[in-house]
Scaffold this active site. Sequence first.
Site, PDB file in Angstrom:
ATOM      1  CG  ASN A  32      35.688  18.543  32.800  1.00  0.00           C
ATOM      2  OD1 ASN A  32      35.412  19.206  33.911  1.00  0.00           O
ATOM      3  ND2 ASN A  32      35.798  18.736  31.430  1.00  0.00           N
ATOM      4  CB  SER A 124      33.913  38.160  35.714  1.00  0.00           C
ATOM      5  OG  SER A 124      34.793  38.340  36.788  1.00  0.00           O
ATOM      6  CB  ALA A 125      33.484  42.203  38.580  1.00  0.00           C
ATOM      7  CB  THR A 126      37.162  40.115  35.089  1.00  0.00           C
ATOM      8  OG1 THR A 126      38.527  40.810  34.755  1.00  0.00           O
ATOM      9  CG2 THR A 126      36.564  39.523  34.013  1.00  0.00           C
ATOM     10  CE1 TYR A 148      37.682  33.645  34.026  1.00  0.00           C
ATOM     11  CE2 TYR A 148      37.988  35.634  34.235  1.00  0.00           C
ATOM     12  CZ  TYR A 148      37.077  34.595  34.840  1.00  0.00           C
ATOM     13  OH  TYR A 148      35.905  34.388  35.929  1.00  0.00           O
ATOM     14  CE  LYS A 152      33.823  33.703  32.899  1.00  0.00           C
ATOM     15  NZ  LYS A 152      33.163  32.923  33.032  1.00  0.00           N
ATOM     16  CG  PHE A 177      31.020  42.826  41.759  1.00  0.00           C
ATOM     17  CD1 PHE A 177      30.525  42.524  41.115  1.00  0.00           C
ATOM     18  CD2 PHE A 177      32.133  44.371  41.751  1.00  0.00           C
ATOM     19  CE1 PHE A 177      30.107  43.989  39.960  1.00  0.00           C
ATOM     20  CE2 PHE A 177      32.176  44.839  40.353  1.00  0.00           C
ATOM     21  CZ  PHE A 177      31.136  44.598  39.555  1.00  0.00           C
ATOM     22  CG  LEU A 199      42.637  38.357  50.026  1.00  0.00           C
ATOM     23  CD1 LEU A 199      44.396  38.660  50.214  1.00  0.00           C
ATOM     24  CD2 LEU A 199      42.475  40.018  50.614  1.00  0.00           C
ATOM     25  N   PRO A 292      51.270  42.681  38.502  1.00  0.00           N
ATOM     26  CG  PRO A 292      52.749  42.077  36.589  1.00  0.00           C
ATOM     27  CD  PRO A 292      51.688  41.858  38.317  1.00  0.00           C
TER      28      PRO A 292
END
Length: 332
Positions: A32, A124-126, A148, A152, A177, A199, A292
């Site tokens: 979209n 995700s690695a999160t 977020y 996942k 990752f 980054l 944070p």
Amino acid sequence: MSILVTGGAGYIGSHTCVELLEAGKDIVIVDNFVNSKPEALERIKAITKKDFKFYEADLIDREAIEKIFAENEIDAVIHFAGLKAVGESVSIPLRYYHNNITGTLILCEVMAKYGCKRMVFSSSATVYGMSNIPPYNETMPTSATNPYGRTKLMIEEILKDLCISDSEWSTVMLRYFNPIGAHKSGLIGESPNGIPNNLLPYVAMVANGKLKHLNVYGDDYETPDGTGVRDYIHVVDLAKGHLKALNYAYNNTGAKAVNLGTGHGYSVLDVVKAYEKASGKNVPYVIGPRRPGDVAASFADASEAKRVFNWEATLGIDEMCEDSWRFASNNQ
Ligand code: NAD
Ligand code: UFG
């Protein structure tokens, strides 16, 4: 038979579409453009010299998704479509839950209705949260610290439940990752709107003079140089991992979580040095406070992907930075 790619105009999706087309697969893309541009689709065609069907639609729009399945013979889905900005997810959580979770539920329901029960999902690695010690492996407990990440985690649980309820389903949940870099052509890459949160796009904008300096989020972590360590993976290696995951999904049933990382960690300052070398530009930086929610270090135990997919990353940090810079300088 075709593979449906949701979010195929996005950063990882566009690179995966290139690999799929180059491997001779028929694909259908749905997006979209909430975080991408139609241009990416033209560029996929320019790189591969191949064509594909595209639907501009939102996953939340059940009728539109049904139409895609009615008009095409889809036998597997690679599901990238989702919102991904961690900070934004904290300020507008309901939008994130609705888009990512409702979108996935509708997609799964329509897939089931049309007898398509294979999915490769962008996790995700999160999901490894704040309390595991790297290298992270797929058997570690999962948790999340922001909306977020919770989307996942919840989608992983939903896909597991789906596979338990119906043994014909096959879902591969790829825990990425930190994807960086761009296609060698310099035509597709990552171009976030506004000031980047991540980054690499930030460093690229400092290198090409659009931003004055990088703010390094903390140099007092327990890492070799005190700055955060991450497992950066070239987006083309990541894209290739999807073809292996797809192959796995055709040959196995059930829910399977697999890390896609290199297994190596680089600090923020390692990345700055590699980028300076690749671009020939200075990347000035200022050390600031920690951000944070950041962990000191995150990197994969990449052995499961090698074992079950026979896949491993091949491109190193220098190539990641060179390819990122080529895309950034071509697309100023
Ligand atoms: P991206 O934003 O570049 O691509 C996502 C694409 O999905 C975009 O083209 C967007 O327009 C589309 N989209 C979003 N919601 C949609 C909806 N409801 N209907 C149709 N299209 C929709 O992001 P990306 O970096 O390519 O990430 C792809 C997936 O991988 C996402 O699910 C993301 O959460 C996940 N992921 C990304 C990273 C990363 O660092 N890039 C890390 C881990 C996981
Ligand atoms: N960093 C800075 N300055 C910046 C941006 C980042 O110093 O301007 C540092 C961070 O503190 C961290 C490292 O650079 O140490 C990487 O940060 P990113 O924001 O690029 O990546 P994260 O590891 O924080 O998170 C990314 C995605 C998440 C995803 C996670 C794991 O943004 O969505 O990778 O895949 F969950």
